[in-house]
Design a protein around this motif. Sequence first.
Motif, PDB file in Angstrom:
ATOM      1  N   TYR A  68       0.848  -1.195   0.000  1.00 47.65           N
ATOM      2  CA  TYR A  68       0.000   0.000   0.000  1.00 47.65           C
ATOM      3  C   TYR A  68       0.884   1.245   0.000  1.00 47.65           C
ATOM      4  O   TYR A  68       2.047   1.185   0.414  1.00 47.65           O
ATOM      5  CB  TYR A  68      -0.903   0.002   1.246  1.00 47.65           C
ATOM      6  N   PRO A  69       0.371   2.353  -0.445  1.00 48.60           N
ATOM      7  CA  PRO A  69       1.190   3.570  -0.475  1.00 48.60           C
ATOM      8  C   PRO A  69       1.422   4.120   0.936  1.00 48.60           C
ATOM      9  O   PRO A  69       0.572   3.989   1.804  1.00 48.60           O
ATOM     10  CB  PRO A  69       0.340   4.544  -1.305  1.00 48.60           C
ATOM     11  N   GLY A  70       2.577   4.689   1.116  1.00 49.26           N
ATOM     12  CA  GLY A  70       2.880   5.362   2.372  1.00 49.26           C
ATOM     13  C   GLY A  70       2.664   6.851   2.191  1.00 49.26           C
ATOM     14  O   GLY A  70       3.314   7.490   1.352  1.00 49.26           O
TER      15      GLY A  70
ATOM     16  N   VAL B  82      -3.595  -6.078  -6.533  1.00 45.83           N
ATOM     17  CA  VAL B  82      -4.604  -6.163  -5.470  1.00 45.83           C
ATOM     18  C   VAL B  82      -3.895  -6.615  -4.197  1.00 45.83           C
ATOM     19  O   VAL B  82      -3.257  -7.676  -4.189  1.00 45.83           O
ATOM     20  CB  VAL B  82      -5.739  -7.140  -5.857  1.00 45.83           C
ATOM     21  N   ASN B  83      -4.001  -5.797  -3.192  1.00 44.49           N
ATOM     22  CA  ASN B  83      -3.303  -6.046  -1.921  1.00 44.49           C
ATOM     23  C   ASN B  83      -1.816  -6.323  -2.153  1.00 44.49           C
ATOM     24  O   ASN B  83      -1.212  -7.197  -1.526  1.00 44.49           O
ATOM     25  CB  ASN B  83      -3.952  -7.192  -1.149  1.00 44.49           C
ATOM     26  N   LEU B 111     -10.376  -0.145   0.562  1.00 39.32           N
ATOM     27  CA  LEU B 111     -11.557  -0.384   1.381  1.00 39.32           C
ATOM     28  C   LEU B 111     -11.106  -1.241   2.551  1.00 39.32           C
ATOM     29  O   LEU B 111     -10.447  -2.266   2.361  1.00 39.32           O
ATOM     30  CB  LEU B 111     -12.639  -1.104   0.573  1.00 39.32           C
ATOM     31  N   ASN B 112     -11.421  -0.798   3.742  1.00 34.86           N
ATOM     32  CA  ASN B 112     -10.964  -1.497   4.932  1.00 34.86           C
ATOM     33  C   ASN B 112     -12.100  -1.580   5.938  1.00 34.86           C
ATOM     34  O   ASN B 112     -12.676  -0.558   6.318  1.00 34.86           O
ATOM     35  CB  ASN B 112      -9.774  -0.730   5.519  1.00 34.86           C
ATOM     36  N   HIS B 118      -9.010  -4.160   1.149  1.00 28.60           N
ATOM     37  CA  HIS B 118      -8.759  -4.203  -0.293  1.00 28.60           C
ATOM     38  C   HIS B 118      -7.933  -2.984  -0.667  1.00 28.60           C
ATOM     39  O   HIS B 118      -8.351  -1.850  -0.402  1.00 28.60           O
ATOM     40  CB  HIS B 118     -10.070  -4.175  -1.086  1.00 28.60           C
ATOM     41  N   VAL B 119      -6.791  -3.237  -1.244  1.00 28.51           N
ATOM     42  CA  VAL B 119      -5.948  -2.154  -1.756  1.00 28.51           C
ATOM     43  C   VAL B 119      -5.715  -2.440  -3.229  1.00 28.51           C
ATOM     44  O   VAL B 119      -5.057  -3.432  -3.575  1.00 28.51           O
ATOM     45  CB  VAL B 119      -4.601  -2.076  -1.007  1.00 28.51           C
ATOM     46  N   VAL B 120      -6.302  -1.651  -4.090  1.00 33.99           N
ATOM     47  CA  VAL B 120      -6.214  -1.897  -5.526  1.00 33.99           C
ATOM     48  C   VAL B 120      -5.442  -0.758  -6.181  1.00 33.99           C
ATOM     49  O   VAL B 120      -5.825   0.419  -6.055  1.00 33.99           O
ATOM     50  CB  VAL B 120      -7.618  -2.005  -6.160  1.00 33.99           C
ATOM     51  N   THR B 121      -4.355  -1.113  -6.832  1.00 34.17           N
ATOM     52  CA  THR B 121      -3.507  -0.112  -7.482  1.00 34.17           C
ATOM     53  C   THR B 121      -3.514  -0.342  -8.989  1.00 34.17           C
ATOM     54  O   THR B 121      -3.278  -1.467  -9.447  1.00 34.17           O
ATOM     55  CB  THR B 121      -2.066  -0.204  -6.960  1.00 34.17           C
ATOM     56  N   ASP B 122      -3.829   0.684  -9.733  1.00 33.73           N
ATOM     57  CA  ASP B 122      -3.681   0.654 -11.193  1.00 33.73           C
ATOM     58  C   ASP B 122      -2.462   1.489 -11.547  1.00 33.73           C
ATOM     59  O   ASP B 122      -2.374   2.661 -11.162  1.00 33.73           O
ATOM     60  CB  ASP B 122      -4.925   1.240 -11.870  1.00 33.73           C
ATOM     61  N   LEU B 123      -1.541   0.875 -12.258  1.00 29.89           N
ATOM     62  CA  LEU B 123      -0.270   1.541 -12.582  1.00 29.89           C
ATOM     63  C   LEU B 123      -0.054   1.493 -14.097  1.00 29.89           C
ATOM     64  O   LEU B 123      -0.132   0.421 -14.704  1.00 29.89           O
ATOM     65  CB  LEU B 123       0.877   0.832 -11.852  1.00 29.89           C
ATOM     66  N   PHE B 124       0.193   2.654 -14.676  1.00 29.39           N
ATOM     67  CA  PHE B 124       0.440   2.756 -16.117  1.00 29.39           C
ATOM     68  C   PHE B 124       1.816   3.345 -16.354  1.00 29.39           C
ATOM     69  O   PHE B 124       2.265   4.221 -15.607  1.00 29.39           O
ATOM     70  CB  PHE B 124      -0.593   3.683 -16.783  1.00 29.39           C
TER      71      PHE B 124
END
Lengths: 358, 129
Positions: A68-70, B82-83, B111-112, B118-124
């Motif tokens: 997760y981001p810090g 995801v996570n 969302l916690n 849930h930690v969802v990261t979209d990276l481009f």
Amino acid sequence: MTSVEYEFEGETRHVEVWEGSPDRPLVLLLHGTKGTSDDMVDPHNGPDNDYDHLSPLEPEVAIGQRAYPGIGVYSCCTLDDKLPHVRSWRDVLVSAKFPTAVYDQVDKTGPLERPVRELVEVVRALDDKYDMQLVLLAHSRGGLLVRSFLKRFPREAGSVRTVITLHSPHTGSSLATLATTVRDAIEDLRDVFGDLITQALGWLLEIADSDAYREMAIGSSFLTDLADGEGPLPDVEYFTFGGVSVRLTRIRQWVYTLDSALPKWRWPPYDHARIQAEVPVASPLADSLPNVIEELTEGRGDLLTADSRTRLSFATHQTNPINHAEALWDPTLQAQVLRILGVEIGGGERPDVPSFWG
Amino acid sequence: MLNPPPAPDPVDLLNRFRASYRNYHTLVASTDEPSPDIAVETPASHPFGEGQLPEGIRRLVETYRVDHPDEKIELLKYMRLVNGAPELVVEDDLDLPPTEELVTLSQTVTLNTSECVHVVTDLFVARRL
């Protein structure tokens, strides 16, 4: 070190004397409100306000990879570390071969009446034992103690040749008058930062609330009476010093680096790292307090006294960018005082200073 | 404040991104048994364009274009985590663009509750032209 006895109100008390060169005057050190002889001998232990507020903040520290981001604050809060070493007035004077004396005053937070009568006995004991010329070097309220002593007991002050006061509120302090306002401002900070504020500024409130400081309120009967008809004693030179820094300590926190919020092309994607930063708005203390009084205004006061009120009309004055506590160990101030006494630190004696003590 | 925080160094941040970069298309191609949990696609098999950018990123790009009206941004690579674990990687064997052309775009939503996180990261990864 010799312990010289004196009697005061039926009690045997002591003034500690470090020997020096016989051709130097004896310097008697006088502490301020709520102080002790430690102020002059070991200020690292008391008053314990030797924060290292000029040191660089800690560099970046890697934490590790995370999912997760810090973002934002990692941990909060700490004050600046204490200086690794401070050199007391006793240390400086003794190393310059000045006989140096110090004692714990009675009524440290009360009125000056008894401390003045006690000083008479201290000077008498030193005169009897050493028969030397005296320099009175006084911090904060100690300067008012000296003035009251010289005015009320000029005959007992015959050995005094030099008076040097450091950050003494000669014409009063509005801190006593506006103690409630200052307390409110500090309470507001304490609501946010908790005991850290008590740790850093609790002493300020204790002093502001003391009987000693009420006696030094601007326009008090004590100050009015002291100034009434006061003038320099013949053969005595007067020097005053004041300070114009209210900087005490920074409030530090650890925050995530910006990079901790930027994902990398791998998993886990975030490289967490933290870096030290000052807490916005509140740091540094006490600059962040409202400038409700001159004493707490950067460039005008030193936390407890306003520079304009540390002056005497018959004294040579010098102003330094230091706070009230720093007057107990600041090397520049110590060099200035030694210069008055005819000694250049590290450079031997000044040739243009007359043999004042010869 | 006596010690204001240093200004961010964009080049340093891009260099840190590059230092940890690995091409997973190449890696998977050289591995006998790719992880079944990760879908590794190519831009040809899984096309994506600005229309697929999450809303937050799209707005950030629009803001950027106000000051850079003549620049075009070409999306090159996409990863969804995801996570912290990759769910989808879209890239071919193309390396990262040079630093002066490199653009990274990302958005993390979370969302916690007391039962889940849930930690969802979209990276481009993109190139600016």
